[in-house]
Design a protein around this motif. Structure first.
Motif, PDB file in Angstrom:
ATOM      1  N   ASN A 132       0.825  -1.204   0.000  1.00 34.96           N
ATOM      2  CA  ASN A 132       0.000   0.000   0.000  1.00 34.96           C
ATOM      3  C   ASN A 132       0.864   1.261   0.000  1.00 34.96           C
ATOM      4  OD1 ASN A 132      -2.739   0.683  -0.184  1.00 34.96           O
ATOM      5  ND2 ASN A 132      -2.754   1.365   1.938  1.00 34.96           N
ATOM      6  N   ASP A 133       1.893   1.241  -0.856  1.00 39.50           N
ATOM      7  CA  ASP A 133       2.717   2.428  -1.070  1.00 39.50           C
ATOM      8  C   ASP A 133       2.325   3.029  -2.420  1.00 39.50           C
ATOM      9  OD1 ASP A 133       4.063   0.841  -3.023  1.00 39.50           O
ATOM     10  OD2 ASP A 133       5.638   0.306  -1.604  1.00 39.50           O
ATOM     11  N   CYS A 134       2.960   4.099  -2.830  1.00 38.37           N
ATOM     12  CA  CYS A 134       2.533   4.774  -4.065  1.00 38.37           C
ATOM     13  C   CYS A 134       2.606   3.858  -5.279  1.00 38.37           C
ATOM     14  CB  CYS A 134       3.313   6.076  -4.288  1.00 38.37           C
ATOM     15  SG  CYS A 134       5.067   5.911  -4.675  1.00 38.37           S
ATOM     16  N   ASP A 135       3.657   3.058  -5.376  1.00 40.61           N
ATOM     17  CA  ASP A 135       3.798   2.175  -6.528  1.00 40.61           C
ATOM     18  C   ASP A 135       2.765   1.051  -6.499  1.00 40.61           C
ATOM     19  OD1 ASP A 135       5.929   3.760  -7.265  1.00 40.61           O
ATOM     20  OD2 ASP A 135       7.460   2.252  -6.863  1.00 40.61           O
ATOM     21  N   ALA A 136       2.552   0.449  -5.336  1.00 40.00           N
ATOM     22  CA  ALA A 136       1.605  -0.662  -5.230  1.00 40.00           C
ATOM     23  C   ALA A 136       0.174  -0.210  -5.504  1.00 40.00           C
ATOM     24  CB  ALA A 136       1.702  -1.318  -3.849  1.00 40.00           C
ATOM     25  N   VAL A 137      -0.204   0.939  -4.972  1.00 36.38           N
ATOM     26  CA  VAL A 137      -1.560   1.460  -5.206  1.00 36.38           C
ATOM     27  C   VAL A 137      -1.779   1.693  -6.696  1.00 36.38           C
ATOM     28  CG1 VAL A 137      -3.090   3.443  -4.841  1.00 36.38           C
ATOM     29  CG2 VAL A 137      -1.846   2.453  -2.906  1.00 36.38           C
ATOM     30  N   MET A 138      -0.804   2.309  -7.347  1.00 35.28           N
ATOM     31  CA  MET A 138      -0.968   2.605  -8.764  1.00 35.28           C
ATOM     32  C   MET A 138      -0.849   1.355  -9.634  1.00 35.28           C
ATOM     33  SD  MET A 138      -2.099   5.516  -9.049  1.00 35.28           S
ATOM     34  CE  MET A 138      -2.122   5.411 -10.841  1.00 35.28           C
ATOM     35  N   ALA A 139      -0.025   0.403  -9.237  1.00 35.65           N
ATOM     36  CA  ALA A 139       0.032  -0.866  -9.975  1.00 35.65           C
ATOM     37  C   ALA A 139      -1.320  -1.575  -9.887  1.00 35.65           C
ATOM     38  CB  ALA A 139       1.151  -1.747  -9.428  1.00 35.65           C
TER      39      ALA A 139
ATOM     40  N   ASN B 148      12.732   6.051  -8.806  1.00 31.03           N
ATOM     41  CA  ASN B 148      11.415   5.424  -8.830  1.00 31.03           C
ATOM     42  C   ASN B 148      10.748   5.536 -10.200  1.00 31.03           C
ATOM     43  OD1 ASN B 148       9.442   3.903  -7.393  1.00 31.03           O
ATOM     44  ND2 ASN B 148       8.142   5.709  -7.410  1.00 31.03           N
ATOM     45  N   GLY B 149      10.989   6.637 -10.899  1.00 29.76           N
ATOM     46  CA  GLY B 149      10.442   6.767 -12.249  1.00 29.76           C
ATOM     47  C   GLY B 149      10.940   5.663 -13.163  1.00 29.76           C
ATOM     48  N   ASN B 150      12.214   5.334 -13.050  1.00 28.35           N
ATOM     49  CA  ASN B 150      12.784   4.255 -13.859  1.00 28.35           C
ATOM     50  C   ASN B 150      12.234   2.888 -13.431  1.00 28.35           C
ATOM     51  OD1 ASN B 150      14.318   6.063 -15.323  1.00 28.35           O
ATOM     52  ND2 ASN B 150      16.135   5.787 -14.051  1.00 28.35           N
ATOM     53  N   LEU B 151      12.037   2.707 -12.130  1.00 24.39           N
ATOM     54  CA  LEU B 151      11.471   1.453 -11.639  1.00 24.39           C
ATOM     55  C   LEU B 151      10.058   1.252 -12.187  1.00 24.39           C
ATOM     56  CD1 LEU B 151      11.887  -1.006  -9.715  1.00 24.39           C
ATOM     57  CD2 LEU B 151      10.782   0.381  -7.946  1.00 24.39           C
ATOM     58  N   VAL B 152       9.236   2.301 -12.095  1.00 26.70           N
ATOM     59  CA  VAL B 152       7.871   2.222 -12.629  1.00 26.70           C
ATOM     60  C   VAL B 152       7.912   1.976 -14.138  1.00 26.70           C
ATOM     61  CG1 VAL B 152       5.764   3.546 -13.042  1.00 26.70           C
ATOM     62  CG2 VAL B 152       6.852   3.618 -10.788  1.00 26.70           C
TER      63      VAL B 152
END
Length: 136
Positions: free
Chosen positions: A27-34, A69-73
């Motif tokens: 439930n972090d920014c990446d998980a929510v958006m994924a 993080n942009g590259n990870l996403v």
């Protein structure tokens, strides 16, 4: 898998951002958006990383290894066949934005963006968008 229409997915994602506790890996920014993207397309940009981190240190290691993080996403989005879009994002796009020097995944609502951090759920007016993806 059934996919949700954009407005339903936006509503459910905003409710989740506002009503749940920030938790690394789920439930972090990446998980929510994924999860938003999964809801919209049936494809999971975070599949490679699900269950592999649950601490700030582990998240930072993934982000550092990707060069931000942009590259990870972007790596996750490319793994399911989506490239960053050119031009301005539209309502419902998955974005990476600058938030006080951090690259944060969020949901573009035009002209605001919604996102979740350890400090809470936020709406930012006219964010500085670094990357964006559209599924429409």
């Amino acid at each position: 898998m059934m996919t949700a229409d954009m407005e339903t997915a936006i509503r459910l994602t905003l409710e989740r951002m506002d009503k749940t506790v920030f938790t690394r890996g789920t439930n972090d920014c990446d998980a929510v958006m994924a999860d938003y993207w999964l809801m919209r397309t049936g494809l999971d940009p975070m599949a490679k990383w699900r269950g592999t981190y649950n601490t700030d240190e582990a998240a930072e290691a993934l982000i550092l290894a990707a060069g931000g993080n942009g590259n990870l996403v972007e790596e996750g989005m490319r793994s399911i066949g989506f490239e960053p879009k050119d031009g301005q994002p539209a309502r419902g796009d998955f974005i990476v934005m600058d938030f006080h020097g951090d690259e944060v995944a969020g949901l573009f609502l035009d002209p605001r963006a919604a996102f979740k951090t350890a400090r809470g759920s936020f709406r930012k007016f006219r964010p500085t968008i670094l990357k964006a993806w559209s599924c429409d």
